[in-house]
Write a protein that holds these residues in place. Structure first.
Motif, mmCIF file in Angstrom:
data_model
loop_
_atom_site.group_PDB
_atom_site.id
_atom_site.type_symbol
_atom_site.label_atom_id
_atom_site.label_comp_id
_atom_site.label_asym_id
_atom_site.label_seq_id
_atom_site.Cartn_x
_atom_site.Cartn_y
_atom_site.Cartn_z
ATOM 1 N N ASP A 1 16.233 0.600 0.366
ATOM 2 C CA ASP A 1 16.074 1.800 -0.461
ATOM 3 C C ASP A 1 15.084 2.755 0.221
ATOM 4 O OD1 ASP A 1 15.722 3.709 -2.396
ATOM 5 O OD2 ASP A 1 15.528 2.275 -4.051
ATOM 6 N N ARG A 2 15.573 3.977 0.508
ATOM 7 C CA ARG A 2 14.733 4.966 1.189
ATOM 8 C C ARG A 2 13.938 5.836 0.229
ATOM 9 N NH1 ARG A 2 15.062 6.596 6.208
ATOM 10 N NH2 ARG A 2 14.605 8.722 5.503
ATOM 11 N N THR A 3 14.037 5.583 -1.060
ATOM 12 C CA THR A 3 13.361 6.452 -2.037
ATOM 13 C C THR A 3 11.856 6.556 -1.789
ATOM 14 O OG1 THR A 3 15.030 5.921 -3.699
ATOM 15 C CG2 THR A 3 12.937 6.837 -4.485
ATOM 16 N N PRO A 4 11.127 5.456 -1.614
ATOM 17 C CA PRO A 4 9.670 5.607 -1.399
ATOM 18 C C PRO A 4 9.341 6.358 -0.113
ATOM 19 C CG PRO A 4 10.364 3.332 -1.039
ATOM 20 C CD PRO A 4 11.517 4.034 -1.659
ATOM 21 N N ALA B 1 2.623 10.285 7.857
ATOM 22 C CA ALA B 1 2.304 9.106 8.673
ATOM 23 C C ALA B 1 2.599 7.822 7.901
ATOM 24 C CB ALA B 1 0.837 9.152 9.095
ATOM 25 N N MET B 2 2.238 7.815 6.637
ATOM 26 C CA MET B 2 2.504 6.623 5.824
ATOM 27 C C MET B 2 4.010 6.431 5.655
ATOM 28 S SD MET B 2 1.151 4.070 4.229
ATOM 29 C CE MET B 2 -0.571 4.501 3.992
ATOM 30 N N ALA B 3 4.759 7.541 5.493
ATOM 31 C CA ALA B 3 6.214 7.455 5.376
ATOM 32 C C ALA B 3 6.823 6.887 6.655
ATOM 33 C CB ALA B 3 6.799 8.839 5.076
ATOM 34 N N ASP B 4 6.310 7.312 7.800
ATOM 35 C CA ASP B 4 6.843 6.801 9.070
ATOM 36 C C ASP B 4 6.569 5.299 9.208
ATOM 37 O OD1 ASP B 4 7.709 9.318 9.704
ATOM 38 O OD2 ASP B 4 5.967 9.813 10.949
ATOM 39 N N GLN B 5 5.396 4.871 8.802
ATOM 40 C CA GLN B 5 5.086 3.441 8.886
ATOM 41 C C GLN B 5 6.020 2.626 8.003
ATOM 42 O OE1 GLN B 5 2.792 1.810 10.832
ATOM 43 N NE2 GLN B 5 2.438 3.779 11.843
ATOM 44 N N LEU B 6 6.240 3.082 6.775
ATOM 45 C CA LEU B 6 7.131 2.356 5.877
ATOM 46 C C LEU B 6 8.564 2.379 6.412
ATOM 47 C CD1 LEU B 6 7.543 0.823 3.252
ATOM 48 C CD2 LEU B 6 7.815 3.031 2.073
ATOM 49 N N THR C 1 0.832 -1.206 0.000
ATOM 50 C CA THR C 1 0.000 0.000 0.000
ATOM 51 C C THR C 1 0.865 1.255 0.000
ATOM 52 O OG1 THR C 1 -1.780 -1.145 1.189
ATOM 53 C CG2 THR C 1 -1.770 1.261 1.274
ATOM 54 N N ALA C 2 1.874 1.281 0.847
ATOM 55 C CA ALA C 2 2.762 2.440 0.918
ATOM 56 C C ALA C 2 3.531 2.631 -0.384
ATOM 57 C CB ALA C 2 3.724 2.283 2.095
ATOM 58 N N LEU C 3 4.018 1.539 -0.964
ATOM 59 C CA LEU C 3 4.792 1.651 -2.202
ATOM 60 C C LEU C 3 3.913 2.077 -3.372
ATOM 61 C CD1 LEU C 3 7.103 -1.498 -1.912
ATOM 62 C CD2 LEU C 3 7.592 0.860 -1.265
ATOM 63 N N PHE C 4 2.694 1.540 -3.470
ATOM 64 C CA PHE C 4 1.781 1.953 -4.539
ATOM 65 C C PHE C 4 1.448 3.440 -4.401
ATOM 66 C CE2 PHE C 4 -0.029 -2.586 -4.944
ATOM 67 C CZ PHE C 4 0.878 -2.880 -5.950
ATOM 68 N N LEU C 5 1.223 3.880 -3.177
ATOM 69 C CA LEU C 5 0.883 5.285 -2.937
ATOM 70 C C LEU C 5 2.056 6.183 -3.304
ATOM 71 C CD1 LEU C 5 -1.302 7.179 -1.784
ATOM 72 C CD2 LEU C 5 -0.225 6.890 0.456
ATOM 73 N N ALA C 6 3.261 5.791 -2.936
ATOM 74 C CA ALA C 6 4.444 6.598 -3.257
ATOM 75 C C ALA C 6 4.650 6.680 -4.760
ATOM 76 C CB ALA C 6 5.676 5.996 -2.576
#
Length: 587
Positions: A298-301, A312-317, A273-278
């Motif tokens: 890899d910190r790109t996403p 918030a989504m970035a922190d979760q990933l 979910t996080a990667l698709f959103l990014a």
């Protein structure tokens, strides 16, 4: 011993009235036929008296003595014509009686299904579809979906475009020929079809080109079609809901029971979910997303999510990336397995931008009369996640379009989810069923058994799907004993009248008793003949119907010829494809 107590004592008294009746049946047609023949040949109305002498002359052939100048063949011909004319209404009465005797006892009769036939169905169609209110005479296909003919002799039954349908039938029981193909051919609006075979595609493609554009999404070469479209898989992932739905489709494609998600499956869905959103928010491609999955460090996403304000989504990933190496690698490996089909460049090409081919846009598809075929293999290497994602995007686009139209699509969209448990596992399909019909989206889900649905959506999910379906067709070959027994109880019981006779020296007596029996026992449901189905519709008693295969319709000839040409074209494309593969291997 008296004569009546001896041999033939029971039927001998009936010989005399029987003989008299036979003679009456012979005499009256000859008498009336000769009289009419005399009248028609210009000899006037000359009815002879009812005497024994007249009878003898008629039987012996001496008709000239009764009607001079009238040939005998006209007398007997007139008698035969009268017999035939009298036999016709009698035959209709007998036929009707026999049909009524053959009707399944205690199942729905035609008068109880008035809402699914004739004027009742037409009135409902005009209420549901504003575009039909000013049409003087409606085509039957505008009023609803053809289900079949009521056993034994009709009438034709149709469900409305507000109904959502669940069909359970064993393989080769008529799902394609009697349900999927007729629905595609008769659909008044846009069509969505999923399948793991090319049979529906070959029969219907040519006909659907007459009403709109045909889109064929065939990433695994089921019909060996050349790629002439692409779909932006990430276009609907710009929200957390959209990204989670797409991730759920990929997870469901590898998870046998979506209701039972272990830690790794749930964590993989969150990561996807996080990667698709990014990727969607930043304009990255599916190739970029696969590269992020290949390198968990890899910190790109994470950075892309922060750049677009999804902190918030970035922190979760980031928490997943910084977690214990064994846990992180396990989550990413599970996620890689879920989207493994995208590693195939031939599948990836269908969901990647291509400036040389048209883009399929779900929001435009639901507003026209185009047709979308979604073909995929099941089992290992399946593109089921992509198929489910595209099917879901079309259905959701239909819901949005319906809301903009005031609540319903007009003309309605037909969505046929064949092999839904194998190639189109939409995880929340049971929840969608509760409102899709009211949006003008007529959905048909085809499964091989109830247990197959339980394997995908779990017991609770399949129960919800069963309850939400307003029309259910149960066909041949249902071998799940528990489920069939449940259906037998739903069909119900009826009273069976049992007469009994007893004879003694004081005379004979007759008595009648009643007992309750199931209308359709479990063994009868399991042994339903191919081409028939038990209809369970909301608000009416169960009914037994006969499906209407496409090849038995009046216009089947041209369709069969087009299907034959389509099969030959697929054969030629398959041969060319294998030839290219062999050339590459030799090279």
């Amino acid at each position: 011993m008296s004569r009546q107590d001896g041999i033939g004592g029971d039927w001998l008294p009936w010989l005399i009235p029987g003989f008299a009746l036979v003679n009456l049946v012979v005499f009256v047609p000859l008498w009336l036929g000769g009289t009419l023949a005399a009248l028609l040949t210009g000899h006037g109305w000359q009815p002879p008296p009812f005497t024994l002498q007249v009878y003898v002359r008629l039987v012996s052939g001496a008709t000239q003595e009764l009607w001079p100048g009238v040939p005998s063949y006209l007398v007997y011909g007139g008698a035969v014509a009268l017999v035939l004319a009298g036999a016709a209404p009698l035959a209709l009465l007998v036929r009707g009686f026999v049909r009524r005797r053959r009707e399944p006892r205690s199942l729905a009769r035609p008068r109880e299904l008035s809402a699914m036939t004739g004027k009742g169905l037409e009135a409902r169609a005009r209420d549901l579809r504003p575009g039909l209110k000013d049409v003087a005479r409606l085509h039957p296909d505008d009023t609803g979906n053809l289900l079949g003919d009521l056993v034994p002799a009709g009438p034709e039954l149709r469900s409305s475009y507000e109904d959502v349908e669940l069909d359970l039938m064993a393989p080769r029981a008529g799902k394609s020929t009697g349900i999927a193909i007729p629905r595609v051919l008769r659909a008044p609006g846009p069509v969505l079809l999923t399948s793991n075979k090319s049979d529906v595609f070959t029969v219907t493609r040519q006909e659907r080109t007459r009403v709109g554009r045909v889109w064929t999404f065939d990433p695994q070469g089921i019909a060996y079609t050349e790629r002439d479209m692409w779909w932006d898989m990430l276009s609907g992932c710009d929200t957390i809901e959209g990204a989670r739905r797409l991730a759920g489709h990929f997870v469901s494609s590898v998870n046998d029971d979506s209701s039972k998600k272990d830690f790794w499956i749930a964590a993989a869905q969150n990561t996807l979910t996080a990667l698709f959103l990014a990727a969607s928010r930043s304009g990255a491609t599916v190739n970029d997303l696969l590269a992020w999955l290949a390198d968990p460090a890899d910190r790109t996403p994470v950075d892309l999510l922060r750049d677009v304000g999804m902190t918030a989504m970035a922190d979760q990933l980031q928490g997943t990336v910084r977690g214990a190496v064994e846990t992180r690698d396990g989550i990413y490996e599970t996620a890689r397995q879920c989207v493994a089909c995208l590693l195939d460049p031939e599948i990836l090409a269908w969901v990647s931008p291509d400036p040389y081919r048209p883009q399929f846009i779900p929001e435009q598809h639901v507003l026209g009369r185009d047709t979308l075929y979604l073909l995929s293999k099941d089992g290992g290497g399946s593109a089921a996640g992509v198929i489910a994602g595209l099917a879901d995007s079309v259905i959701r686009a239909g819901v949005v379009a319906a809301e903009r139209m005031g609540g319903r699509l007009d003309p309605p969209m037909t969505a046929i989810l064949d092999e839904a448990a194998n190639v189109c596992r939409i995880s929340d399909l049971p929840d969608l069923y509760s409102h899709l019909g009211s949006r003008g989206i007529s959905v048909v889900t085809l499964l091989q058994s109830y247990r197959q649905g339980v394997r995908v959506w779990g017991e609770a999910g399949m129960d919800a799907l069963w309850s939400a379906a307003t029309v259910k067709l149960l066909g041949a070959g249902l071998d799940d004993a528990d489920f069939v027994d449940k259906v037998a109880r739903l069909v119900g019981q009826h009273d069976v009248r049992t007469p009994s006779y007893s004879r003694s020296k004081d005379g004979s007596s007759r008595s009648v008793s009643y007992r309750q029996e199931q209308v359709l026992p479990a063994d009868k449901i399991r042994a339903l003949p191919k081409g028939t189905a038990l209809l369970l519709a909301t608000g009416v008693r169960p009914a037994l119907i006969r499906l209407r295969p496409w090849f038995r319709e009046p216009n089947a000839g041209p369709i069969a010829a087009a299907a034959k040409a389509e099969v030959q074209a697929i054969t030629d494309r398959a041969a060319a494809s294998w030839s290219r593969r062999e050339s590459r291997q030799v090279g």
